[in-house]
Design an enzyme around this catalytic site. Structure first.
Site, short mmCIF file in Angstrom:
data_model
loop_
_atom_site.label_atom_id
_atom_site.label_comp_id
_atom_site.label_asym_id
_atom_site.label_seq_id
_atom_site.Cartn_x
_atom_site.Cartn_y
_atom_site.Cartn_z
N GLU A 198 0.88 -1.26 -0.06
CA GLU A 198 0.11 0.03 -0.03
C GLU A 198 0.69 1.29 -0.19
O GLU A 198 0.45 2.28 -0.67
CB GLU A 198 -0.97 -0.05 1.04
CG GLU A 198 -2.13 -1.02 1.23
CD GLU A 198 -1.76 -2.34 1.60
OE1 GLU A 198 -2.60 -3.28 1.48
OE2 GLU A 198 -0.80 -2.44 2.04
N LYS B 143 -18.07 -1.32 4.39
CA LYS B 143 -18.48 -2.50 3.47
C LYS B 143 -19.91 -2.53 2.90
O LYS B 143 -20.34 -2.93 1.95
CB LYS B 143 -18.09 -3.65 4.06
CG LYS B 143 -17.97 -4.94 2.95
CD LYS B 143 -17.41 -6.32 3.64
CE LYS B 143 -17.48 -7.41 2.61
NZ LYS B 143 -16.82 -8.50 3.24
N MET C 263 23.16 10.43 4.39
CA MET C 263 22.86 11.63 4.99
C MET C 263 22.88 11.71 6.40
O MET C 263 23.43 12.24 7.18
CB MET C 263 21.69 12.26 4.41
CG MET C 263 21.54 13.69 4.83
SD MET C 263 22.76 14.79 4.09
CE MET C 263 21.97 15.22 2.56
N PHE D 221 -12.76 -6.95 13.33
CA PHE D 221 -11.54 -7.19 12.52
C PHE D 221 -11.28 -6.40 11.43
O PHE D 221 -11.99 -5.90 10.59
CB PHE D 221 -11.83 -8.76 11.91
CG PHE D 221 -10.80 -9.22 10.95
CD1 PHE D 221 -9.49 -9.75 11.71
CD2 PHE D 221 -10.81 -9.26 9.71
CE1 PHE D 221 -8.54 -10.10 10.92
CE2 PHE D 221 -9.83 -9.91 8.76
CZ PHE D 221 -8.49 -10.11 9.47
N GLN D 222 -10.04 -5.85 11.58
CA GLN D 222 -9.51 -5.02 10.43
C GLN D 222 -10.23 -3.56 10.46
O GLN D 222 -10.43 -3.08 9.56
CB GLN D 222 -9.30 -5.43 9.10
CG GLN D 222 -8.31 -6.72 8.83
CD GLN D 222 -8.00 -7.15 7.51
OE1 GLN D 222 -9.01 -6.89 6.77
NE2 GLN D 222 -7.04 -7.72 7.32
#
Length: 581
Positions: free
Chosen positions: A69, A181, A490, A131-132
């Site tokens: 992602e 959903k 750096m 969940f999630q």
């Protein structure tokens, strides 16, 4: 007894030949209505209805499956940066959505128009730690221009249209749409309105004429004027207007890191980038100026150095479409709120007789000639600055260049001369490692006929190297150059200069074999350790019709100079070296 949600899912899963749409179908149609041509996405449980609708649809846009992602959001940023069009992202709920957080923040800080669709658990279980589940509204409120959670499918078409409007107008930025959903699954039997009115969001496009007059009056008496060009010039498509104005009055022009290319880097009046690793000429011009005209830059700390030493003798005019930026960091004497292009158009139409500043111009150009960016060639391995120059020559200065953050980023900014906007794609405000490779994917998809080069560090490359598979999957001819010094360069430089050479966890002397890695991902892969082989290697890579990876072994202890140390003014640069020619 079945719940209402279970009944709807059963209806959806046993579709008969009925004429109906779901919320997911509405979303796909809304994207088509926004003339979206590319969507970066990754499926998961909460967005399965959306992906099912996409599979069954005849949508006109292409879907790009990245491998993480974070890759999605950076690819969308690269696409937005080079095309000026909004990047579009779809990710699932929970970890899918939270993996976007870094990129959303990056887009917010660099003012990139991104519209992000995140899946969410069904409304019936929001707030139960389902969940999630993750609170995307709470997480993204500080890092977005605006965000939505859809609670009624009837609102979805309007919200999509609003989101694209907000993301792309005024000061661009990311907008999140969180889609539960059950909203995606809900059956729709009517057409919904998409008209919207946002009375609290009315960006000022046209600048106040009196402020333009004040700015031009300041031009009359200025003896040491200088222009600072930022990313706002690019977003406003105002590069030609800036060129006209600068040439008309023969004013030296400096840029920010993200403003590179808004004024031609090879132009006589260009002083290059200002700031921590900017040019001596640019920094001294700002320090000694009596009029500083800032167009579309936000005066961040890497540009200004110690604020008390920044343009201490100058009247500051600041043109910006975001009024919150004016006076935020640097005291502004002439504020001009509005679109950079509209401001420059009005400035170009105004005729003023200016003081003779030819002596100032000659002084600034003398600094430019006497103290350019410099480096020393090495007998051991490859000089990184020289490597960037070879890439510049091989691409004739026409490539789109993406980078991660660090030494290689600064060397690219210093030694690749950008003559056009939308050609330099880098993470400015947030400084995100892992940005360069996925950003190159988006840049290539948005500019199919252009050469795209991802100049990355060996540290940053390993953060998103899985996106090499995305390059192969879509056969994108991106050329990836790993500037490999086996270190977090750096970080190591700061440890050398400010921490008495205590290289705590910054040395990467156990890197993988990048050649074997590139081959495993199906890329044409090279390793080069000698300067005598660099041009030959670049030529082979750029001639290859597909993704290519070059592991370029550079001098390990090289430093980025010049440099403004923390807490110092830009006139106190270290590492400035007089030209020997």
């Amino acid at each position: 007894m079945k719940t209402e949600l279970a009944i709807k899912e059963a209806q959806l899963n046993s579709r008969v030949e009925e004429d109906f749409m779901t919320g997911a179908d509405v979303l796909i149609e809304a994207l088509d209505n926004q003339n979206v041509d590319t969507v970066f996405g990754y499926p998961g449980g909460a967005v399965l209805p959306i992906y099912d609708a996409l599979h069954k649809s005849d949508a006109s846009f292409n879907h790009i499956l990245c491998r993480h992602e974070q890759g999605l959001i950076h690819a969308a940023e690269g696409y937005a940066r080079t095309t000026g069009k909004p990047g579009v992202v779809i990710a699932t709920s929970g970890p899918g959505a939270t993996n976007l957080i870094t990129g959303i923040t990056d887009a917010m800080m660099d003012s990139l128009p991104i519209v992000i669709f995140t899946g969410q658990v069904s409304t019936a279980v929001i707030g139960t730690d389902a969940f999630q589940e993750a609170d995307l509204i709470g997480l993204t409120t500080p890092i977005t221009k605006y965000n939505y959670q859809v609670t009624d499918v009837k609102d979805l078409p309007r919200i999509v249209r609003e989101a694209f409007h907000i993301a792309t107008t005024g000061r661009p930025g990311p907008v999140v749409i969180d889609v539960p959903k059950n909203i995606s699954q809900e059956i729709v039997t009517e057409t919904f309105e998409t008209d919207f009115h946002l009375p609290g969001y009315q960006p000022t496009i046209n600048p106040n004429p009196l402020q333009i007059k004040r700015l031009m009056d300041a031009m009359r008496t200025a003896k040491k004027p200088v222009i600072l060009s930022g990313a706002g010039v690019q977003f406003a498509k105002a590069s030609e207007d800036l060129l006209e104005f600068a040439e008309k009055y023969r004013i030296p022009v400096t840029t920010t890191l993200l403003g590179l290319g808004t004024f031609p880097g090879t132009h006589e009046q260009s002083l290059g980038m200002a700031g921590m690793h900017g040019s001596y000429a640019a920094n001294m011009a700002i320090y000694e100026a009596d009029l500083l005209i800032n167009i579309g830059a936000r005066f961040d700390d890497r540009l200004t150095g110690a604020i008390q030493h920044f343009a201490p003798n100058a009247r500051v005019a600041h043109i910006d479409i975001d009024p919150a930026e004016i006076g935020k960091n640097i005291e502004t004497h002439i504020p001009v709120v509005g679109d950079a292009k509209e401001a420059l158009k009005r400035m170009n139409k105004t005729e003023v007789d200016c003081e003779d500043h030819s002596e100032w111009y000659e002084q600034v150009m003398e600094n430019k000639n006497d103290a350019p960016f410099w480096y020393e060639r090495s007998d051991d391995l490859i000089s990184p600055q020289w490597l960037i120059e070879q890439i510049y020559e091989e691409t004739e200065g026409r490539a789109i260049v993406t980078t991660d953050v660090g030494q290689h980023q600064m060397w690219a900014a210093q030694f690749y001369k950008f003559d056009a906007a939308n050609r330099f794609v880098t993470s400015g405000g947030l400084g995100t490692m892992g940005f360069g490779l996925p950003a190159a994917i988006g840049a290539q998809l948005g500019s199919r006929d252009d050469t795209v080069v991802a100049i990355v560090g060996d540290g940053g490359f390993q953060m998103t190297m899985q996106e090499m598979q995305t390059l192969k999957h879509y056969n994108l001819p991106v050329k990836v150059v790993i500037v490999n010094n086996e270190a977090l360069g750096m970080v190591r430089q700061w440890q050398e200069k400010f921490y008495e050479e205590r290289y705590s966890e910054s040395l990467l002397d156990n890197n993988p074999d990048f050649v074997k890695l590139g081959e495993a991902f199906g890329a044409e892969t090279f390793q080069v350790t000698e300067e005598s082989k660099v041009r030959e290697t670049l030529k082979k890579a750029f001639e290859h019709d597909g993704p290519a990876l070059i592991d370029a072994r550079i001098v390990k202890l090289d430093l980025v100079f010049p440099m403004v140390a923390p807490g110092k003014g830009n006139h106190e640069m270290i590492g400035v070296k007089p030209c020997e020619e």
